[in-house]
Motif scaffolding. Structure first.
Motif, PDB file in Angstrom:
ATOM      1  N   ASP A 200      -5.875   0.720 -12.434  1.00 40.52           N
ATOM      2  CA  ASP A 200      -6.999  -0.181 -12.686  1.00 40.52           C
ATOM      3  C   ASP A 200      -6.572  -1.605 -13.016  1.00 40.52           C
ATOM      4  O   ASP A 200      -7.399  -2.443 -13.336  1.00 40.52           O
ATOM      5  CB  ASP A 200      -7.847   0.360 -13.847  1.00 40.52           C
TER       6      ASP A 200
ATOM      7  N   ARG B 148       0.814  -1.223   0.000  1.00 39.13           N
ATOM      8  CA  ARG B 148       0.000   0.000   0.000  1.00 39.13           C
ATOM      9  C   ARG B 148       0.847   1.273   0.000  1.00 39.13           C
ATOM     10  O   ARG B 148       0.348   2.340  -0.318  1.00 39.13           O
ATOM     11  CB  ARG B 148      -0.947   0.017   1.208  1.00 39.13           C
TER      12      ARG B 148
ATOM     13  N   GLU C  47       0.086   4.545  -6.484  1.00 37.52           N
ATOM     14  CA  GLU C  47      -1.083   4.125  -7.268  1.00 37.52           C
ATOM     15  C   GLU C  47      -1.607   2.732  -6.933  1.00 37.52           C
ATOM     16  O   GLU C  47      -2.234   2.094  -7.760  1.00 37.52           O
ATOM     17  CB  GLU C  47      -0.771   4.201  -8.767  1.00 37.52           C
ATOM     18  N   THR C  48      -1.311   2.214  -5.724  1.00 38.63           N
ATOM     19  CA  THR C  48      -1.844   0.894  -5.372  1.00 38.63           C
ATOM     20  C   THR C  48      -3.112   1.040  -4.550  1.00 38.63           C
ATOM     21  O   THR C  48      -3.293   2.014  -3.816  1.00 38.63           O
ATOM     22  CB  THR C  48      -0.835   0.041  -4.579  1.00 38.63           C
ATOM     23  N   ARG C  49      -3.968   0.061  -4.714  1.00 43.03           N
ATOM     24  CA  ARG C  49      -5.191  -0.037  -3.912  1.00 43.03           C
ATOM     25  C   ARG C  49      -5.521  -1.505  -3.768  1.00 43.03           C
ATOM     26  O   ARG C  49      -5.022  -2.345  -4.525  1.00 43.03           O
ATOM     27  CB  ARG C  49      -6.345   0.736  -4.542  1.00 43.03           C
ATOM     28  N   THR C  50      -6.340  -1.801  -2.774  1.00 44.11           N
ATOM     29  CA  THR C  50      -6.737  -3.188  -2.543  1.00 44.11           C
ATOM     30  C   THR C  50      -8.253  -3.306  -2.626  1.00 44.11           C
ATOM     31  O   THR C  50      -8.980  -2.326  -2.505  1.00 44.11           O
ATOM     32  CB  THR C  50      -6.260  -3.691  -1.167  1.00 44.11           C
ATOM     33  N   GLY C  51      -8.697  -4.530  -2.839  1.00 40.70           N
ATOM     34  CA  GLY C  51     -10.114  -4.845  -2.865  1.00 40.70           C
ATOM     35  C   GLY C  51     -10.318  -6.257  -2.341  1.00 40.70           C
ATOM     36  O   GLY C  51      -9.368  -6.911  -1.896  1.00 40.70           O
TER      37      GLY C  51
ATOM     38  N   TYR D 252      -4.180  -3.829  -6.839  1.00 37.56           N
ATOM     39  CA  TYR D 252      -4.177  -3.156  -8.129  1.00 37.56           C
ATOM     40  C   TYR D 252      -3.133  -2.050  -8.166  1.00 37.56           C
ATOM     41  O   TYR D 252      -2.852  -1.421  -7.146  1.00 37.56           O
ATOM     42  CB  TYR D 252      -5.537  -2.487  -8.385  1.00 37.56           C
ATOM     43  N   ARG D 253      -2.622  -1.811  -9.364  1.00 32.63           N
ATOM     44  CA  ARG D 253      -1.868  -0.597  -9.662  1.00 32.63           C
ATOM     45  C   ARG D 253      -2.732   0.153 -10.660  1.00 32.63           C
ATOM     46  O   ARG D 253      -2.918  -0.298 -11.789  1.00 32.63           O
ATOM     47  CB  ARG D 253      -0.508  -0.916 -10.275  1.00 32.63           C
TER      48      ARG D 253
END
Length: 107
Positions: A47, A27, A31-35, A44-45
């Motif tokens: 989309d 994190r 540009e990273t996110r988690t789901g 994700y990086r």
């Protein structure tokens, strides 16, 4: 009726802890996110998905992460590779797999 998806293996508390440690590091990357996806944590990086980590469920093995190399000319299944984490000593190698997949994810 359609065919049923195979049951995903349950994950140990120890593997959940390892996943959380890896996610905390990832994190920090730009540009990273988690789901969440089927009991797993997707990373994700932008989309582009580049990894799946065990949450409450795993993929083939309950102690493995999966990384997507996002290379052209491969089928979707060929792009994914699994990496088992046997103990805390495997976290640095897992992080290297995640870094490689992150680098290949579209920006």
């Amino acid at each position: 009726m359609g065919t049923r998806r195979p049951a995903l293996p349950k994950v140990s508390e120890e593997m959940r802890r390892r996943s959380i440690l890896l996610i905390e590091e990832v994190r920090r990357w730009p540009e990273t996110r988690t789901g969440r996806m089927f009991g797993m944590i997707s990373i994700y990086r932008g989309d582009t998905i580049f990894a799946l980590l065990p949450g409450t469920r795993g993929l083939e093995l309950p102690n493995a992460i999966a990384t997507k190399l996002n290379e052209p000319g491969q089928t979707e299944g060929e792009k994914w590779q699994s990496f088992a984490i046997e103990d805390d000593g495997g976290l640095s190698a897992a992080l290297k797999h995640l870094e490689e997949a992150y680098g290949k994810a579209k920006k």
